[in-house]
Every structure is written in C-alpha cells, then in structure tokens.
Design a protein around this motif. Structure first.
Motif, PDB file in Angstrom:
ATOM      1  N   ALA A  53       0.829  -1.207   0.000  1.00 38.27           N
ATOM      2  CA  ALA A  53       0.000   0.000   0.000  1.00 38.27           C
ATOM      3  C   ALA A  53       0.862   1.256   0.000  1.00 38.27           C
ATOM      4  O   ALA A  53       0.511   2.263  -0.653  1.00 38.27           O
ATOM      5  N   TYR A  54       2.007   1.218   0.692  1.00 38.54           N
ATOM      6  CA  TYR A  54       2.880   2.398   0.707  1.00 38.54           C
ATOM      7  C   TYR A  54       3.465   2.658  -0.681  1.00 38.54           C
ATOM      8  O   TYR A  54       3.590   3.815  -1.119  1.00 38.54           O
ATOM      9  N   LEU A  85      -1.054   6.502   6.799  1.00 32.01           N
ATOM     10  CA  LEU A  85      -0.704   5.527   7.842  1.00 32.01           C
ATOM     11  C   LEU A  85      -1.824   5.353   8.853  1.00 32.01           C
ATOM     12  O   LEU A  85      -2.075   4.251   9.339  1.00 32.01           O
ATOM     13  N   SER A  86      -2.509   6.414   9.183  1.00 29.36           N
ATOM     14  CA  SER A  86      -3.605   6.311  10.157  1.00 29.36           C
ATOM     15  C   SER A  86      -4.808   5.579   9.594  1.00 29.36           C
ATOM     16  O   SER A  86      -5.651   5.089  10.347  1.00 29.36           O
ATOM     17  N   LEU A  87      -4.900   5.439   8.285  1.00 31.30           N
ATOM     18  CA  LEU A  87      -6.010   4.730   7.666  1.00 31.30           C
ATOM     19  C   LEU A  87      -5.633   3.298   7.303  1.00 31.30           C
ATOM     20  O   LEU A  87      -6.340   2.349   7.650  1.00 31.30           O
ATOM     21  N   HIS A 121      -9.164  10.462  -0.882  1.00 30.28           N
ATOM     22  CA  HIS A 121      -9.954   9.969   0.239  1.00 30.28           C
ATOM     23  C   HIS A 121      -9.309   8.764   0.920  1.00 30.28           C
ATOM     24  O   HIS A 121      -9.742   8.345   1.986  1.00 30.28           O
ATOM     25  N   ARG A 122      -8.233   8.194   0.310  1.00 28.47           N
ATOM     26  CA  ARG A 122      -7.502   7.105   0.953  1.00 28.47           C
ATOM     27  C   ARG A 122      -6.293   7.618   1.728  1.00 28.47           C
ATOM     28  O   ARG A 122      -5.540   6.814   2.264  1.00 28.47           O
ATOM     29  N   GLY A 169      -5.172  -3.042   8.549  1.00 27.90           N
ATOM     30  CA  GLY A 169      -4.484  -4.328   8.481  1.00 27.90           C
ATOM     31  C   GLY A 169      -4.208  -4.941   9.850  1.00 27.90           C
ATOM     32  O   GLY A 169      -4.423  -6.130  10.071  1.00 27.90           O
ATOM     33  N   VAL A 170      -3.725  -4.095  10.791  1.00 25.69           N
ATOM     34  CA  VAL A 170      -3.360  -4.607  12.115  1.00 25.69           C
ATOM     35  C   VAL A 170      -4.588  -5.118  12.858  1.00 25.69           C
ATOM     36  O   VAL A 170      -4.561  -6.206  13.462  1.00 25.69           O
ATOM     37  N   LEU A 171      -5.670  -4.347  12.827  1.00 19.79           N
ATOM     38  CA  LEU A 171      -6.873  -4.769  13.540  1.00 19.79           C
ATOM     39  C   LEU A 171      -7.471  -6.047  12.939  1.00 19.79           C
ATOM     40  O   LEU A 171      -7.885  -6.955  13.664  1.00 19.79           O
TER      41      LEU A 171
END
Length: 480
Positions: free
Chosen positions: A128-129, A149-151, A140-141, A156-158
């Motif tokens: 994604a990066y 990073l906040s989106l 909007h992404r 992914g982590v959650l």
C-alpha cells in the motif's frame, strides 16, 4: 391473519436470525458464503465512485462484477487464505480497494496462525505504501503520509489481530473437544479393563476348578471307560484357560496390556515400603519374552511377595528371573518365619504334590492300604483323610471328612506342609514331630501353578534349608 405488534415481530425476527446464525456456524461452507456476501455488500458502496473515476475504464456494471469476483475468492479462505490475500492486493493496486484486504488479512491470521498474519500485514502495508507513492492514489484514501498511515495500517493490524484471536479460540475449542474425547475414551478403557480383569479372574478360576475336578473324577474312575473322557474334559478346560490368558494378555485392552516384567520394579518397591525388602535380578533377555509368559512371571512374583509380606514380614525376599538354555527360570526365596518347619514340596507339570512328616506312601484316591483312602485314615496326603496336610475342621490325628490340601498326587494340586500361602487346610497329623502347624499351600499357590502350567511350565514350592523357595521353569518360546 392479524397484525402482530411491532415488538413481537422484532422478537420473532431476532430469534429466527439467531437460529439461522447457529445453523450457519455449524456449516462452514454457508459461513464462507455469508462472509463473501458481507464483503461484497461493503464494497458495493464504492461502485459509484469507481464508475465515476477517470483512472479506470469500468462502468457501474463492470465494477460490480470485478468486485463480486474479488469477494468470491473468500470462498477459499479456509483452505487457501493466500488466494484472497493476493486478490486483495490486486484490487488495492488497481482500484485502490481496501475492504477485501481486511477480510483477507483476518482469514489469513485465523486459518494460518499468528506468523502468517504478521507476514500478511507487513506485505499489505508495504504494498500500500508503494501504491501511495505512485501517482493516482485517491485523496480519500489519505492525502498525506500521516493520513495514509492512520487509515491503512490500523485496517491491516486490527483485521489480523482479530484473526489471531479467533485462531486461538479455535485452538482452545479443539483442545477442549480432544480432552473431552480423551476422557470419554479413558473411561471406556477403564471399564473394559475392569471387565477384562473380572472375566480373567472369575472365569479363569472356574476353568481351573473345572480342570481340577475333572482330574479328581478321572482318578476316581480308574481304568473305567469314563477316565479318558474326564481327562479330555480336564485338558479342554486347561486349553480354554490358556486361550483366555492369550486374549486378555496378548491383545490387551485398547492399548493397555497386562503388566509384565517391566512392572516388577514397582512390585519390589511396594513390597519394600510394606516392610519386606526385595532383591530383584532380571536378565535382559527375559524382556524379550511374549506378553503371555511375562504376565505369568508377573503373577508368580506378585503372589510370592504378597505371601512373604503376610507370613514372613521383615524378611528379605530374593527374586531371580533368568533365561538359561532356552528355559525361563524364576526363583523366589525368603527366610521362613520362626517356628515353621517342614520338608520341601514339589510340583510337576501337572500340579503340586505334597509330602508329609508322617509315615506312609503318597496320597491318592483309592482304597485303604499303603496309599491311603478317600474318607478314611490312610497314609500321607489323601483327599479328606487325616494324612499329611490334614483336613478342614479335623483335629490332629483324626480321620477328617473335609477337604485338605493334599489329594491330587501326580495329577492335581496337593499342598506341601510348610508351604507359604493362603491356607485352605487346617492343622493335621502332617505337622509331624515339629509340633507346629505348617503354613499351607492354598489358593494362591494353586493359582501360581495353574498360571505356569498354562504356558507349558513346571512349578515347585515349599520350605528348603530354612527358607521358603518358589521355583518356576517355563519354555521361553519365540523371543521378540
């Protein structure tokens, strides 16, 4: 028909939904279909934006079909979770779609574990990066790196974290189910083992008594035509006992075999704790014996240690198990208790025969005379007579009417004066000049002899040189 109140309708709808959910939870394939439909429903919210976007040639219908194809990859999430993960990366790079990535990371962590989930999260964030650094990333992404990073990272982590937690819950449930199944199996095995032991003990005892009584009748029949039939009946009972031993011992009970030589150290330790120390010596070659022969040795040693603890407490018991010239020699020796004297009894392949301290020939079933008689005052060891071992309920020197230890000389089981065992005879005239009541060879000694005879061996038991000696000689058979 009539209209139900709104609250009642909602309650019934909720109950129907719960039943449907429980049914789907029991059907993994149905749950996978529901998961794919839920993912498609969330991605359908992006269809208008994808159709209006200028960086792809898709219209509304084509965008819906592409997203439906991507969501259908979740049907493989249990067996091949990497497939929906790779499809999610394709949609992320092509349409900048993040929804499928959440479901894919959850499935990867749940069905492949924590390590696969961590690898998937790292790969997802890096990919994604890279897409973020290339031109065309939608505002909007995430317009800035911090917004990106906040989106992207929390998604992914959650998702992977929830998948790992679900994986742990699956493992816990599986372990609980295995534990319940193991406990149920152990309960069944214990019950079967108890039944097998009861069958072996009670049926084996009755077969032994049948064999002995057949020998008695055969001796009483003498030269009549019935003698051969009684002998055949005795041999049939002995063969049935041997087959019973083979079934119980060799097959075991669902992996729980009858104790053999490996259990002798435990027997010796238990005897030592009870106050009768044991000197145990077992040849290494003896451990290669068949389970049936090992069980016979275990039975003999167990009975000897029990008798020693009962009649000669505190005395050292010597146990020797050796393999000599294709024969298995078992010897158990312990000092006699004070005041007990006698001469050695012997046992051949057909049983125990006792000798007495009183005058006379060997006991048998016959007429009055040199060899004693049935029910009269004879010489030594006649069945029910005042011979070597006496009879139950008879006084010393009197002609007894009960059953003594002697009686099957040469063909059955007759006791030896001074033999260490659980007595079935009283004090008889065979106490001899020593003037003390002998320790009788009773049911325990008979059981040992029968166990040895079942595998084609011979057995002797009796006092010798100030000690009580039990010896068994068995064929080794085929060593494993």
């Amino acid at each position: 028909m009539y209209d139900l109140p709104a609250a009642e309708a909602l309650r019934k709808a909720a109950a129907a939904a719960r039943r449907l959910a429980r049914r789907c939870a029991r059907e993994p394939r149905a749950l996978d279909v529901l998961t794919a439909l839920a993912c498609l429903a969330l991605m359908a919210l992006d269809v208008p934006g994808l159709a209006a976007a200028e960086d792809n040639p898709l219209n509304g219908v084509m965008a819906a079909l592409v997203l439906a194809a991507g969501a259908s990859s979740l049907l493989l999430r249990r067996f091949a979770p990497w497939v929906p993960f790779l499809v999610a990366l394709v949609l992320l790079g092509w349409l900048h779609e993040l929804t499928l990535a959440q479901f894919a990371l959850y499935s990867l962590a749940r069905y492949r574990g924590r390590l696969a989930g961590a690898v998937g999260v790292v790969g997802y964030v890096l990919f994604a990066y890279v897409m973020f650094t290339l031109p065309g990333w939608p505002v909007h992404r995430g317009d800035t790196l911090s917004e990106f990073l906040s989106l992207v990272v929390p998604i992914g982590v959650l998702a992977a974290g929830v998948g790992v937690a679900a994986n742990r819950q699956d493992l816990v449930r599986e372990l609980q189910a295995q534990r319940a199944a193991t406990q149920a199996l152990e309960a069944v095995q214990q019950e079967r083992l108890r039944i097998a032991r009861d069958v072996h003990d009670f049926v084996g005892r009755e077969l032994t008594l049948l064999s002995v009584r057949s020998q008695v009748l055969g001796r009483r029949a003498g030269a009549t035509p019935y003698a051969a039939g009684f002998d055949e009946l005795s041999e049939t009972a002995r063969s049935a006992h041997r087959m019973l031993n083979e079934i119980i011992v060799q097959r075991g009970v669902d992996g729980a075999p009858t104790p053999g030589l490996e259990a002798l150290p435990e027997l010796a330790a238990a005897s030592g704790r009870a106050g009768s120390p044991v000197e145990l010596l077992v040849d290494g070659a003896a451990y290669r014996l068949s389970p049936l022969r090992q069980a016979a040795v275990h039975r003999v040693v167990q009975e000897c240690l029990t008798n020693a603890a009962k009649h000669a407490p505190g005395e050292v018991v010597e146990v020797r198990v050796r393999v000599v010239g294709g024969r298995l020699r078992v010897g158990v020796r312990n000092a006699l208790p004070a005041g007990v004297a006698g001469v050695v009894g012997s046992a051949g392949a057909s049983g125990l025969s006792g000798s007495s301290g009183s005058a006379g020939a060997s006991g048998s079933f016959g007429s009055a005379g040199a060899s004693g008689s049935f029910g009269s005052a004879g010489a030594s060891g006649s069945f029910g007579s005042a011979g070597a071992s006496g009879s139950v309920g008879a006084s010393p020197g009197a002609a007894g009417a009960g059953r003594g230890d002697a009686g099957l000389s040469g063909g059955g089981f007759s006791g030896a004066p001074g033999a260490l065992g659980a007595g079935i005879s009283g004090a008889g005239a065979g106490a001899g000049a020593a003037g003390v009541a002998p320790v009788s060879a009773g049911i325990g000694t008979v059981g040992m002899a029968e166990r040895v005879r079942a595998v084609g061996g011979t057995f002797t038991a009796g006092p010798h040189a100030g000690a009580y000696v039990v010896e068994a000689d068995l064929p080794t058979g085929d060593l494993t």
